[in-house]
Design a protein around this motif. Structure first.
Motif, PDB file in Angstrom:
ATOM      1  N   GLY A   1       3.441  -4.904  10.659  1.00 61.15           N
ATOM      2  CA  GLY A   1       2.059  -4.979  11.133  1.00 61.15           C
ATOM      3  C   GLY A   1       1.309  -3.685  10.910  1.00 61.15           C
ATOM      4  O   GLY A   1       0.144  -3.688  10.468  1.00 61.15           O
ATOM      5  N   GLY A   2       1.952  -2.548  11.194  1.00 64.20           N
ATOM      6  CA  GLY A   2       1.310  -1.264  10.957  1.00 64.20           C
ATOM      7  C   GLY A   2       1.069  -0.991   9.490  1.00 64.20           C
ATOM      8  O   GLY A   2       0.041  -0.436   9.099  1.00 64.20           O
ATOM      9  N   ALA A   3       2.024  -1.401   8.650  1.00 66.05           N
ATOM     10  CA  ALA A   3       1.903  -1.159   7.215  1.00 66.05           C
ATOM     11  C   ALA A   3       0.760  -1.960   6.593  1.00 66.05           C
ATOM     12  O   ALA A   3       0.139  -1.517   5.613  1.00 66.05           O
ATOM     13  N   PHE A   4       0.471  -3.128   7.148  1.00 71.21           N
ATOM     14  CA  PHE A   4      -0.581  -3.976   6.594  1.00 71.21           C
ATOM     15  C   PHE A   4      -1.901  -3.862   7.359  1.00 71.21           C
ATOM     16  O   PHE A   4      -2.849  -4.583   7.058  1.00 71.21           O
ATOM     17  N   ALA A   5      -1.951  -2.977   8.341  1.00 67.83           N
ATOM     18  CA  ALA A   5      -3.176  -2.821   9.125  1.00 67.83           C
ATOM     19  C   ALA A   5      -4.277  -2.179   8.286  1.00 67.83           C
ATOM     20  O   ALA A   5      -4.049  -1.178   7.618  1.00 67.83           O
ATOM     21  N   SER A   6      -5.457  -2.750   8.327  1.00 62.19           N
ATOM     22  CA  SER A   6      -6.591  -2.225   7.557  1.00 62.19           C
ATOM     23  C   SER A   6      -7.342  -1.187   8.376  1.00 62.19           C
ATOM     24  O   SER A   6      -8.469  -1.414   8.831  1.00 62.19           O
ATOM     25  N   LEU A   7      -6.699  -0.068   8.603  1.00 62.34           N
ATOM     26  CA  LEU A   7      -7.310   1.029   9.355  1.00 62.34           C
ATOM     27  C   LEU A   7      -7.614   2.173   8.399  1.00 62.34           C
ATOM     28  O   LEU A   7      -6.780   2.550   7.576  1.00 62.34           O
ATOM     29  N   SER A   8      -8.794   2.708   8.516  1.00 58.45           N
ATOM     30  CA  SER A   8      -9.242   3.759   7.606  1.00 58.45           C
ATOM     31  C   SER A   8      -8.845   5.120   8.153  1.00 58.45           C
ATOM     32  O   SER A   8      -9.319   5.547   9.213  1.00 58.45           O
ATOM     33  N   TRP A   9      -7.954   5.781   7.431  1.00 59.09           N
ATOM     34  CA  TRP A   9      -7.536   7.123   7.824  1.00 59.09           C
ATOM     35  C   TRP A   9      -8.435   8.130   7.145  1.00 59.09           C
ATOM     36  O   TRP A   9      -9.372   7.783   6.427  1.00 59.09           O
ATOM     37  N   ARG A  10      -8.162   9.424   7.315  1.00 60.58           N
ATOM     38  CA  ARG A  10      -9.031  10.468   6.799  1.00 60.58           C
ATOM     39  C   ARG A  10      -9.122  10.418   5.277  1.00 60.58           C
ATOM     40  O   ARG A  10      -8.254   9.895   4.601  1.00 60.58           O
ATOM     41  N   SER A  11     -10.193  11.019   4.736  1.00 61.27           N
ATOM     42  CA  SER A  11     -10.369  11.055   3.297  1.00 61.27           C
ATOM     43  C   SER A  11      -9.314  11.959   2.669  1.00 61.27           C
ATOM     44  O   SER A  11      -8.733  12.823   3.319  1.00 61.27           O
ATOM     45  N   HIS A  12      -9.080  11.747   1.406  1.00 59.40           N
ATOM     46  CA  HIS A  12      -8.054  12.487   0.683  1.00 59.40           C
ATOM     47  C   HIS A  12      -8.404  13.973   0.621  1.00 59.40           C
ATOM     48  O   HIS A  12      -9.520  14.359   0.312  1.00 59.40           O
ATOM     49  N   ILE A  13      -7.415  14.828   0.946  1.00 64.64           N
ATOM     50  CA  ILE A  13      -7.609  16.271   0.879  1.00 64.64           C
ATOM     51  C   ILE A  13      -7.271  16.750  -0.525  1.00 64.64           C
ATOM     52  O   ILE A  13      -6.298  16.305  -1.128  1.00 64.64           O
ATOM     53  N   ALA A  14      -8.068  17.647  -1.035  1.00 67.18           N
ATOM     54  CA  ALA A  14      -7.837  18.169  -2.380  1.00 67.18           C
ATOM     55  C   ALA A  14      -6.448  18.789  -2.471  1.00 67.18           C
ATOM     56  O   ALA A  14      -5.954  19.412  -1.529  1.00 67.18           O
TER      57      ALA A  14
ATOM     58  N   ARG B   1       2.040   3.430   5.647  1.00 69.36           N
ATOM     59  CA  ARG B   1       0.894   2.953   4.866  1.00 69.36           C
ATOM     60  C   ARG B   1       0.007   4.112   4.416  1.00 69.36           C
ATOM     61  O   ARG B   1      -0.372   4.205   3.244  1.00 69.36           O
ATOM     62  N   ASN B   2      -0.321   4.994   5.351  1.00 65.98           N
ATOM     63  CA  ASN B   2      -1.230   6.077   5.014  1.00 65.98           C
ATOM     64  C   ASN B   2      -0.571   7.138   4.149  1.00 65.98           C
ATOM     65  O   ASN B   2      -1.257   7.817   3.389  1.00 65.98           O
ATOM     66  N   LEU B   3       0.750   7.257   4.237  1.00 67.57           N
ATOM     67  CA  LEU B   3       1.461   8.118   3.291  1.00 67.57           C
ATOM     68  C   LEU B   3       1.358   7.544   1.889  1.00 67.57           C
ATOM     69  O   LEU B   3       1.136   8.280   0.906  1.00 67.57           O
ATOM     70  N   MET B   4       1.512   6.230   1.768  1.00 67.49           N
ATOM     71  CA  MET B   4       1.383   5.593   0.460  1.00 67.49           C
ATOM     72  C   MET B   4      -0.029   5.738  -0.102  1.00 67.49           C
ATOM     73  O   MET B   4      -0.232   5.898  -1.309  1.00 67.49           O
ATOM     74  N   MET B   5      -1.031   5.691   0.763  1.00 72.55           N
ATOM     75  CA  MET B   5      -2.413   5.714   0.302  1.00 72.55           C
ATOM     76  C   MET B   5      -2.894   7.112  -0.055  1.00 72.55           C
ATOM     77  O   MET B   5      -3.663   7.288  -0.991  1.00 72.55           O
ATOM     78  N   THR B   6      -2.460   8.121   0.699  1.00 73.21           N
ATOM     79  CA  THR B   6      -3.026   9.456   0.527  1.00 73.21           C
ATOM     80  C   THR B   6      -2.038  10.497   0.041  1.00 73.21           C
ATOM     81  O   THR B   6      -2.431  11.511  -0.519  1.00 73.21           O
ATOM     82  N   GLY B   7      -0.746  10.300   0.298  1.00 74.04           N
ATOM     83  CA  GLY B   7       0.228  11.332  -0.035  1.00 74.04           C
ATOM     84  C   GLY B   7       0.052  12.586   0.787  1.00 74.04           C
ATOM     85  O   GLY B   7       0.500  13.669   0.378  1.00 74.04           O
ATOM     86  N   SER B   8      -0.562  12.487   1.958  1.00 74.24           N
ATOM     87  CA  SER B   8      -0.859  13.647   2.789  1.00 74.24           C
ATOM     88  C   SER B   8       0.418  14.313   3.298  1.00 74.24           C
ATOM     89  O   SER B   8       1.392  13.637   3.658  1.00 74.24           O
ATOM     90  N   VAL B   9       0.396  15.640   3.372  1.00 73.52           N
ATOM     91  CA  VAL B   9       1.555  16.365   3.897  1.00 73.52           C
ATOM     92  C   VAL B   9       1.741  16.072   5.387  1.00 73.52           C
ATOM     93  O   VAL B   9       2.869  16.108   5.885  1.00 73.52           O
ATOM     94  N   VAL B  10       0.673  15.781   6.113  1.00 80.20           N
ATOM     95  CA  VAL B  10       0.787  15.431   7.531  1.00 80.20           C
ATOM     96  C   VAL B  10       1.514  14.100   7.680  1.00 80.20           C
ATOM     97  O   VAL B  10       2.437  13.961   8.493  1.00 80.20           O
ATOM     98  N   ALA B  11       1.116  13.108   6.901  1.00 82.56           N
ATOM     99  CA  ALA B  11       1.782  11.803   6.952  1.00 82.56           C
ATOM    100  C   ALA B  11       3.238  11.916   6.513  1.00 82.56           C
ATOM    101  O   ALA B  11       4.121  11.256   7.077  1.00 82.56           O
ATOM    102  N   LEU B  12       3.528  12.768   5.523  1.00 89.10           N
ATOM    103  CA  LEU B  12       4.904  12.938   5.045  1.00 89.10           C
ATOM    104  C   LEU B  12       5.768  13.576   6.133  1.00 89.10           C
ATOM    105  O   LEU B  12       6.906  13.144   6.364  1.00 89.10           O
TER     106      LEU B  12
END
Length: 450
Positions: free
Chosen positions: A64-77, A376-387
């Protein structure tokens, strides 16, 4: 054709980590049920019904969390994340030096290959956990730096090509020092974190995100296999040294003997019997503690104060001991002589101690939902916080059969709470500046990249 989610990530990618961790939990139950140990479980139907429900709810929550359509922060450079990791590596070095002082009384951990010395140091380490001293303040300092430690531990590998050699050397130095500290005090957690959990976490991320080459993926998979083999070998070696009876399939706390029969014993050479028995006991003994928890009905709930040793110590200091002795785990210890200090109960029993059976299942569902959302958000952004969050949640799930490991130590507890708050804040990102349509479109495209 693989179906797509609203975030333009394939269902295969979004279900990758939840399926992997659910499979792991199911295997631990099978190791308990069909392994060599005849655990004297009271009312096994309660135990297996609960475990089936808990694992199923974790999986449902994670999906459910992986398929949730929640908008996380924009991609960091990328360059900003790399700069963050470089900063974190410097504090990672500082934190492991502080940890070394706290646990080895030396700025750099002494190197010793004597198992008797490791056992002696382990006893000192355990004793210090129950008392306060100068080392306590160094432990607090390490805990406060732990969010940067976990950011560097996971993010440095992700940004390795963009790090200069000074930062690479500093990272390797910090990892080696961290490992030597845990080796010196005879605790296997350090080796598990670096040799098993780290490559598995990165392996899951890179395999399902497609953000790296096949060569790098195979390196991570090979590292995970070698790390698991090394960890199991050292772990079994330490156990056999501390408890010689384990070499002949005896479990002292329950006066229990392994039943050396069945298909596995026909496959394995006799030299590997102790290793097989130690591993299955390691994965399953907490479920025996859970079985004791499930048959108890007369106890007081801890309401969030008894699922973590760190939180429990602070609560006892503020509230005294009386309320605590009426909660689940002390009652189990008194009634069955199953100590929560020296034996395992599984994380599920710790959750039941706080919220009851039904409440613990709701909590497992919520943990699963957070796991899927982070994935989900790690897959979408690759953010170090999500990792880093993904790494810490993997720590929790891997240790579900034993205890609530993520909250048992101050460093993982503080690291998780700080990174969790940063992660949650990403869903409430304020729009402080007006953006042009082209900039907005560019941001949306970057978020949809797999």
């Amino acid at each position: 054709m693989v179906p797509k989610t609203p975030g333009r990530l394939s269902a295969l990618r979004l279900t990758g980590a939840p399926v992997a961790m659910t499979t792991y939990l199911a295997l631990t139950v099978l190791a308990f049920r069909f392994g060599p140990w005849p655990w004297p479980v009271q009312h096994p139907e309660y135990l297996y019904l609960y475990l089936t429900a808990a694992i199923a709810l974790f999986f449902i929550g994670a999906i459910g969390g992986a398929f949730a359509s929640l908008s996380w922060r924009s991609h960091i450079a990328t360059h900003r994340e790399t700069a963050t990791i470089k900063f974190a590596i410097l504090f990672m070095v500082l934190s492991v030096l502080i940890l070394s002082v706290a646990r080895t009384d030396s700025l750099l951990p002494p190197v010793s290959l004597q198992l008797s010395r490791a056992n002696y140091n382990y006893d000192i380490f355990v004793a210090r956990n129950f008392t306060r001293g100068w080392w306590t303040y160094f432990e607090y300092a390490f805990a406060l730096l732990s969010p940067l430690f976990f950011l560097a531990l996971t993010g440095a590998i992700q940004h390795w090509p963009r790090l200069g050699w000074p930062y690479r050397i500093a990272y390797v130095f910090a990892c080696v020092t961290f490992l030597l500290v845990y080796t010196y005090i005879g605790v296997n957690r350090g080796l598990f974190q670096l040799a098993v959990l780290l490559p598995l976490t990165l392996g899951l991320y890179y395999i399902f995100s497609g953000r790296t080459s096949r060569r790098r993926i195979w390196i991570l998979i090979s590292s995970a296999i070698v790390g698991i083999a090394l960890f199991l070998w050292i772990f079994v070696f330490f156990i056999s040294f501390r408890d010689p009876a384990s070499n002949v399939g005896h479990f002292t706390p329950l006066n229990l003997d392994a039943q050396r029969s069945g298909a596995m014993y026909e496959i394995l050479p006799p030299a590997l019997y102790p290793g097989y028995e130690t591993i299955t006991r390691y994965l399953g003994v907490g479920y025996y503690g859970l079985s004791l928890a499930l048959v108890e009905t007369d106890y007081g709930l801890g309401w969030g104060l008894t699922n973590s040793l760190v939180i429990l110590r602070k609560a006892k200091a503020l509230l005294g001991d009386d309320w605590y002795f009426h909660t689940l785990l002390p009652i189990i210890e008194k009634k069955y002589d199953w100590s929560f200090w020296s034996t395992w109960h599984s994380a599920f029993a710790w959750f039941i101690s706080d919220f009851g059976v039904s409440g613990s299942l709701i909590l497992v569902l919520m943990i699963g939902a957070l796991y899927g959302l982070v994935w989900r958000n790690l897959m979408m952004t690759g953010s170090v916080v999500a990792l880093a969050m993904f790494y810490l949640l993997n720590t929790m799930v891997f240790y579900f059969p034993a205890n609530n490991q993520l909250f048992q130590s101050a460093d993982t507890l503080v690291g998780f709470l700080v990174l969790f708050l940063i992660f949650v804040a990403g869903f409430f990102r304020p729009n402080l500046a007006r953006t042009s349509p082209s900039t907005s479109a560019s941001t949306n495209l970057s978020k949809d990249q797999p």
